[in-house]
Design a protein around this motif. Sequence first.
Motif, mmCIF file in Angstrom:
data_model
loop_
_atom_site.group_PDB
_atom_site.id
_atom_site.type_symbol
_atom_site.label_atom_id
_atom_site.label_comp_id
_atom_site.label_asym_id
_atom_site.label_seq_id
_atom_site.Cartn_x
_atom_site.Cartn_y
_atom_site.Cartn_z
ATOM 1 N N THR A 86 0.854 -1.190 0.000
ATOM 2 C CA THR A 86 0.000 0.000 0.000
ATOM 3 C C THR A 86 0.888 1.239 0.000
ATOM 4 O O THR A 86 2.040 1.182 0.459
ATOM 5 C CB THR A 86 -0.928 0.047 1.229
ATOM 6 O OG1 THR A 86 -0.147 0.316 2.404
ATOM 7 C CG2 THR A 86 -1.681 -1.255 1.417
ATOM 8 N N GLN A 92 -8.050 -4.613 -5.503
ATOM 9 C CA GLN A 92 -6.800 -3.894 -5.756
ATOM 10 C C GLN A 92 -7.147 -2.529 -6.353
ATOM 11 O O GLN A 92 -8.095 -2.387 -7.112
ATOM 12 C CB GLN A 92 -5.943 -4.697 -6.738
ATOM 13 C CG GLN A 92 -4.673 -3.998 -7.156
ATOM 14 C CD GLN A 92 -4.398 -4.138 -8.643
ATOM 15 O OE1 GLN A 92 -5.180 -4.742 -9.369
ATOM 16 N NE2 GLN A 92 -3.315 -3.570 -9.105
ATOM 17 N N SER A 113 -9.721 2.452 -2.505
ATOM 18 C CA SER A 113 -9.542 2.792 -1.096
ATOM 19 C C SER A 113 -10.443 1.923 -0.232
ATOM 20 O O SER A 113 -11.572 1.590 -0.612
ATOM 21 C CB SER A 113 -9.852 4.269 -0.866
ATOM 22 O OG SER A 113 -11.184 4.565 -1.220
ATOM 23 N N PHE A 143 1.022 -4.476 5.111
ATOM 24 C CA PHE A 143 0.504 -3.119 5.299
ATOM 25 C C PHE A 143 1.450 -2.284 6.157
ATOM 26 O O PHE A 143 1.286 -1.066 6.265
ATOM 27 C CB PHE A 143 -0.867 -3.144 5.983
ATOM 28 C CG PHE A 143 -1.996 -3.637 5.118
ATOM 29 C CD1 PHE A 143 -1.774 -4.074 3.810
ATOM 30 C CD2 PHE A 143 -3.296 -3.673 5.609
ATOM 31 C CE1 PHE A 143 -2.818 -4.539 3.025
ATOM 32 C CE2 PHE A 143 -4.345 -4.133 4.827
ATOM 33 C CZ PHE A 143 -4.110 -4.568 3.532
ATOM 34 N N ILE A 151 -6.723 2.621 3.909
ATOM 35 C CA ILE A 151 -5.635 2.531 2.936
ATOM 36 C C ILE A 151 -6.160 3.061 1.607
ATOM 37 O O ILE A 151 -7.317 2.836 1.244
ATOM 38 C CB ILE A 151 -5.114 1.082 2.774
ATOM 39 C CG1 ILE A 151 -6.247 0.126 2.378
ATOM 40 C CG2 ILE A 151 -4.438 0.601 4.046
ATOM 41 C CD1 ILE A 151 -5.783 -1.303 2.081
ATOM 42 N N THR A 152 -5.324 3.806 0.902
ATOM 43 C CA THR A 152 -5.789 4.397 -0.358
ATOM 44 C C THR A 152 -5.916 3.358 -1.454
ATOM 45 O O THR A 152 -6.743 3.516 -2.352
ATOM 46 C CB THR A 152 -4.833 5.505 -0.816
ATOM 47 O OG1 THR A 152 -3.490 5.007 -0.828
ATOM 48 C CG2 THR A 152 -4.897 6.697 0.129
ATOM 49 N N GLN A 153 -5.102 2.301 -1.378
ATOM 50 C CA GLN A 153 -5.240 1.215 -2.335
ATOM 51 C C GLN A 153 -4.270 0.099 -1.972
ATOM 52 O O GLN A 153 -3.322 0.301 -1.226
ATOM 53 C CB GLN A 153 -4.948 1.675 -3.767
ATOM 54 C CG GLN A 153 -3.491 2.052 -4.014
ATOM 55 C CD GLN A 153 -3.214 2.361 -5.473
ATOM 56 O OE1 GLN A 153 -4.079 2.811 -6.202
ATOM 57 N NE2 GLN A 153 -1.997 2.112 -5.917
ATOM 58 N N ILE A 154 -4.549 -1.094 -2.517
ATOM 59 C CA ILE A 154 -3.579 -2.191 -2.500
ATOM 60 C C ILE A 154 -2.935 -2.203 -3.878
ATOM 61 O O ILE A 154 -3.628 -2.244 -4.894
ATOM 62 C CB ILE A 154 -4.254 -3.534 -2.183
ATOM 63 C CG1 ILE A 154 -4.895 -3.484 -0.792
ATOM 64 C CG2 ILE A 154 -3.247 -4.682 -2.253
ATOM 65 C CD1 ILE A 154 -5.644 -4.742 -0.408
ATOM 66 N N ASP A 155 -1.610 -2.128 -3.922
ATOM 67 C CA ASP A 155 -0.907 -1.893 -5.179
ATOM 68 C C ASP A 155 -0.919 -3.087 -6.123
ATOM 69 O O ASP A 155 -0.781 -2.916 -7.335
ATOM 70 C CB ASP A 155 0.550 -1.500 -4.898
ATOM 71 C CG ASP A 155 0.643 -0.182 -4.152
ATOM 72 O OD1 ASP A 155 -0.247 0.670 -4.336
ATOM 73 O OD2 ASP A 155 1.587 -0.005 -3.357
#
Length: 310
Positions: free
Chosen positions: A44, A174, A177, A196, A217-221
């Motif tokens: 993230t 993925q 957010s 994380f 979290i803004t995103q999972i990469d």
Amino acid sequence: MGLKEGTRAARLAKVAGLVGLVGVGATGCSTDEVLRFGWPVAVTPQAERMRELWTWSVVAALTVGVIVWGLILWSIAFHRKKSEELPRQVAYNLPLELVLIVVPTIIVAVLFYFTAVTQNYVTNKSDDPDVTVDVIAFQWNWEFKYPEYKTDRDDQPVSTVGTSGEVPLLVLPQGRSVRFNLESTDVIHSFYVPEFHFKRDVFPAPKKNNQDDSFEITQIDRTGSFVGRCAELCGVYHAVMNFEVRALEPAVFDRYMSLREKNNPKTGRPYSAAEALTELDCGELCTPHAVTTKPFDTDRTVREASGGGR
């Protein structure tokens, strides 16, 4: 005498440098692994920011350490006792004292600034996250509810809870957010996903001291499977109170949640996480059971998510 001391100091420096190079080379680590200093690969943006803070804090600490070690070795090599005559005594050295006050103050101020900036970024929450998950922890299990998704059968939130034979799967998209709302029904637990780089204690009600029971979290990469753990000693089976985060591509996640809202025609009940993943048939990421950890040999369903016994 001075020449011999200089030669000895140079030889000592060469040996120390050689030992350092051998130590680094023997680890077999890449540059990226070395700079992470043992941390898992971040998945993230918040995790990467924390990793950067950790890396540069350690680099700063090592720099100070090298300077201190060098001064110690220099003192040992060049200021050893040579005779019974006392060396010249220096009572006060104002420039040195100023350096010893100003330099540490600057170091602390810089570390404080970057720590505060990183902390604010990590704990920031948006007004409208793409996905919200209610995380309910209890001895010794997890329940994950999706309040924005309702089942056709009883209009209740889609929910996943672990059993004696299945590790609970926290399925997430993925690139979107995600807001996590944390709750405990018995004792203090801790929601922790190593990738994380973040953990947050899960407190039972009533909340005290302005405890913040959510984070975002803004995103999972990237897609993948990541083990999650309870990071607060919570009883006999604390060490094996695990779950798994399953990060799917957005379109696959939407199909997954669509299935979770429907009834499985084979059972007449809403699709479970395992049944929905099996139905998707999207390769390794749709494996219906956890791949990062295993269930433990005790009855995970003796206690319900409400915290009470059956």
